[in-house]
Design a protein around this motif. Structure first.
Motif, PDB file in Angstrom:
ATOM      1  N   ASN A   1      -2.797  12.778 -27.783  1.00 48.67           N
ATOM      2  CA  ASN A   1      -3.788  11.783 -28.209  1.00 48.67           C
ATOM      3  C   ASN A   1      -3.403  10.382 -27.753  1.00 48.67           C
ATOM      4  N   GLN A   2      -2.117  10.058 -27.835  1.00 49.01           N
ATOM      5  CA  GLN A   2      -1.660   8.732 -27.410  1.00 49.01           C
ATOM      6  C   GLN A   2      -1.785   8.572 -25.892  1.00 49.01           C
ATOM      7  N   ILE A   3      -1.481   9.634 -25.160  1.00 44.62           N
ATOM      8  CA  ILE A   3      -1.610   9.577 -23.700  1.00 44.62           C
ATOM      9  C   ILE A   3      -3.073   9.380 -23.323  1.00 44.62           C
ATOM     10  N   ARG A   4      -3.963  10.141 -23.946  1.00 50.80           N
ATOM     11  CA  ARG A   4      -5.396  10.010 -23.656  1.00 50.80           C
ATOM     12  C   ARG A   4      -5.906   8.613 -24.013  1.00 50.80           C
ATOM     13  N   ALA A   5      -5.457   8.081 -25.146  1.00 54.17           N
ATOM     14  CA  ALA A   5      -5.883   6.742 -25.568  1.00 54.17           C
ATOM     15  C   ALA A   5      -5.397   5.683 -24.579  1.00 54.17           C
ATOM     16  N   THR A   6      -4.199   5.847 -24.075  1.00 50.18           N
ATOM     17  CA  THR A   6      -3.658   4.898 -23.101  1.00 50.18           C
ATOM     18  C   THR A   6      -4.460   4.950 -21.808  1.00 50.18           C
ATOM     19  N   ILE A   7      -4.739   6.146 -21.329  1.00 48.34           N
ATOM     20  CA  ILE A   7      -5.509   6.300 -20.089  1.00 48.34           C
ATOM     21  C   ILE A   7      -6.922   5.748 -20.260  1.00 48.34           C
ATOM     22  N   LYS A   8      -7.498   5.947 -21.437  1.00 43.33           N
ATOM     23  CA  LYS A   8      -8.862   5.476 -21.716  1.00 43.33           C
ATOM     24  C   LYS A   8      -8.974   3.949 -21.594  1.00 43.33           C
ATOM     25  N   GLN A   9      -7.868   3.241 -21.798  1.00 42.97           N
ATOM     26  CA  GLN A   9      -7.859   1.783 -21.671  1.00 42.97           C
ATOM     27  C   GLN A   9      -8.159   1.338 -20.240  1.00 42.97           C
ATOM     28  N   TYR A  10      -7.905   2.228 -19.284  1.00 40.40           N
ATOM     29  CA  TYR A  10      -8.138   1.918 -17.876  1.00 40.40           C
ATOM     30  C   TYR A  10      -9.474   2.549 -17.467  1.00 40.40           C
ATOM     31  N   LYS A  11     -10.543   1.855 -17.778  1.00 36.96           N
ATOM     32  CA  LYS A  11     -11.884   2.401 -17.587  1.00 36.96           C
ATOM     33  C   LYS A  11     -12.213   2.724 -16.133  1.00 36.96           C
ATOM     34  N   GLY A  12     -11.606   2.031 -15.196  1.00 33.06           N
ATOM     35  CA  GLY A  12     -11.884   2.272 -13.782  1.00 33.06           C
ATOM     36  C   GLY A  12     -10.978   3.304 -13.148  1.00 33.06           C
ATOM     37  N   ALA A  13     -10.163   3.988 -13.948  1.00 36.30           N
ATOM     38  CA  ALA A  13      -9.190   4.940 -13.393  1.00 36.30           C
ATOM     39  C   ALA A  13      -9.865   6.168 -12.817  1.00 36.30           C
ATOM     40  N   LYS A  14      -9.689   6.370 -11.517  1.00 39.50           N
ATOM     41  CA  LYS A  14     -10.214   7.547 -10.827  1.00 39.50           C
ATOM     42  C   LYS A  14      -9.117   8.567 -10.576  1.00 39.50           C
ATOM     43  N   ASN A  15      -7.884   8.081 -10.494  1.00 39.81           N
ATOM     44  CA  ASN A  15      -6.735   8.942 -10.205  1.00 39.81           C
ATOM     45  C   ASN A  15      -5.743   8.878 -11.358  1.00 39.81           C
ATOM     46  N   ILE A  16      -5.411  10.042 -11.896  1.00 41.66           N
ATOM     47  CA  ILE A  16      -4.373  10.136 -12.923  1.00 41.66           C
ATOM     48  C   ILE A  16      -3.265  10.980 -12.290  1.00 41.66           C
ATOM     49  N   ILE A  17      -2.088  10.406 -12.199  1.00 40.74           N
ATOM     50  CA  ILE A  17      -0.986  11.029 -11.471  1.00 40.74           C
ATOM     51  C   ILE A  17       0.197  11.248 -12.400  1.00 40.74           C
ATOM     52  N   TRP A  18       0.862  12.393 -12.239  1.00 42.08           N
ATOM     53  CA  TRP A  18       2.190  12.593 -12.829  1.00 42.08           C
ATOM     54  C   TRP A  18       3.166  12.472 -11.676  1.00 42.08           C
ATOM     55  N   ALA A  19       4.094  11.528 -11.762  1.00 42.07           N
ATOM     56  CA  ALA A  19       5.086  11.324 -10.709  1.00 42.07           C
ATOM     57  C   ALA A  19       6.469  11.626 -11.266  1.00 42.07           C
ATOM     58  N   GLN A  20       7.239  12.349 -10.483  1.00 45.40           N
ATOM     59  CA  GLN A  20       8.613  12.647 -10.901  1.00 45.40           C
ATOM     60  C   GLN A  20       9.507  12.728  -9.679  1.00 45.40           C
ATOM     61  N   GLU A  21      10.757  12.401  -9.897  1.00 47.79           N
ATOM     62  CA  GLU A  21      11.740  12.442  -8.819  1.00 47.79           C
ATOM     63  C   GLU A  21      12.243  13.869  -8.587  1.00 47.79           C
ATOM     64  N   GLU A  22      12.121  14.710  -9.589  1.00 43.85           N
ATOM     65  CA  GLU A  22      12.579  16.093  -9.486  1.00 43.85           C
ATOM     66  C   GLU A  22      11.662  16.902  -8.561  1.00 43.85           C
ATOM     67  N   PRO A  23      12.166  18.046  -8.081  1.00 43.51           N
ATOM     68  CA  PRO A  23      11.306  18.936  -7.291  1.00 43.51           C
ATOM     69  C   PRO A  23      10.119  19.433  -8.121  1.00 43.51           C
ATOM     70  N   ALA A  24       9.081  19.885  -7.439  1.00 37.86           N
ATOM     71  CA  ALA A  24       7.852  20.322  -8.106  1.00 37.86           C
ATOM     72  C   ALA A  24       8.072  21.469  -9.087  1.00 37.86           C
ATOM     73  N   ASN A  25       9.064  22.316  -8.828  1.00 33.80           N
ATOM     74  CA  ASN A  25       9.315  23.452  -9.715  1.00 33.80           C
ATOM     75  C   ASN A  25      10.287  23.111 -10.844  1.00 33.80           C
ATOM     76  N   MET A  26      10.609  21.847 -10.991  1.00 29.17           N
ATOM     77  CA  MET A  26      11.491  21.385 -12.074  1.00 29.17           C
ATOM     78  C   MET A  26      10.848  20.175 -12.727  1.00 29.17           C
ATOM     79  N   GLY A  27      11.523  19.601 -13.688  1.00 23.66           N
ATOM     80  CA  GLY A  27      10.975  18.430 -14.344  1.00 23.66           C
ATOM     81  C   GLY A  27       9.787  18.792 -15.224  1.00 23.66           C
ATOM     82  N   ALA A  28       9.007  17.789 -15.595  1.00 24.29           N
ATOM     83  CA  ALA A  28       7.926  17.966 -16.566  1.00 24.29           C
ATOM     84  C   ALA A  28       6.556  18.209 -15.936  1.00 24.29           C
ATOM     85  N   TRP A  29       6.466  18.264 -14.615  1.00 25.83           N
ATOM     86  CA  TRP A  29       5.165  18.385 -13.950  1.00 25.83           C
ATOM     87  C   TRP A  29       4.340  19.558 -14.462  1.00 25.83           C
TER      88      TRP A  29
END
Length: 120
Positions: A41-69
């Motif tokens: 809910n907090q993540i959605r509320a934060t994103i909602k503040q950016y009304k013009g957001a077309k791209n929502i990205i998860w970025a991580q330094e870890e490989p794609a098969n690791m980390g929180a992606w």
């Protein structure tokens, strides 16, 4: 802001610093530190503040098969998250500072392909 970048840990500071160096003015960086239970809910509320957001990205330094992606993508499927990470790998780290820098630069290149740079 048309791109919201979610991330965790120190990568937030590296991305923010690089964005400032480049003069990026269309990306917002949001640091998510509680991954379980995920404060959806907090993540959605934060994103909602950016009304013009077309791209929502998860970025991580870890490989794609690791980390929180995978966790983020499965927990928030309706957001259409795009993942920016290193290619899948058996190892969490390169073992070489030269290779690490090369892969970090590739991550930045992938991430900042969404950037618009302010004219100075």
């Amino acid at each position: 802001v048309d791109t919201v970048v979610l991330c965790s840990g120190k990568f937030y500071y590296e991305m923010s610093e690089k964005a400032a160096e480049m003069g990026v003015d269309n990306m917002a960086f949001v640091r998510v530190e509680q991954l379980y239970p995920l404060p959806e809910n907090q993540i959605r509320a934060t994103i909602k503040q950016y009304k013009g957001a077309k791209n929502i990205i998860w970025a991580q330094e870890e490989p794609a098969n690791m980390g929180a992606w995978a966790h983020m993508a499965m927990s928030l499927p309706d957001l259409g998250l795009k993942g920016i990470s290193r290619k899948a790998s058996a190892a969490t780290a390169e073992g070489s500072s030269t290779l690490h820098k090369k892969r970090l630069n590739q991550l930045f290149e992938d991430l900042f392909s969404f950037a618009k740079v302010a004219v100075k």
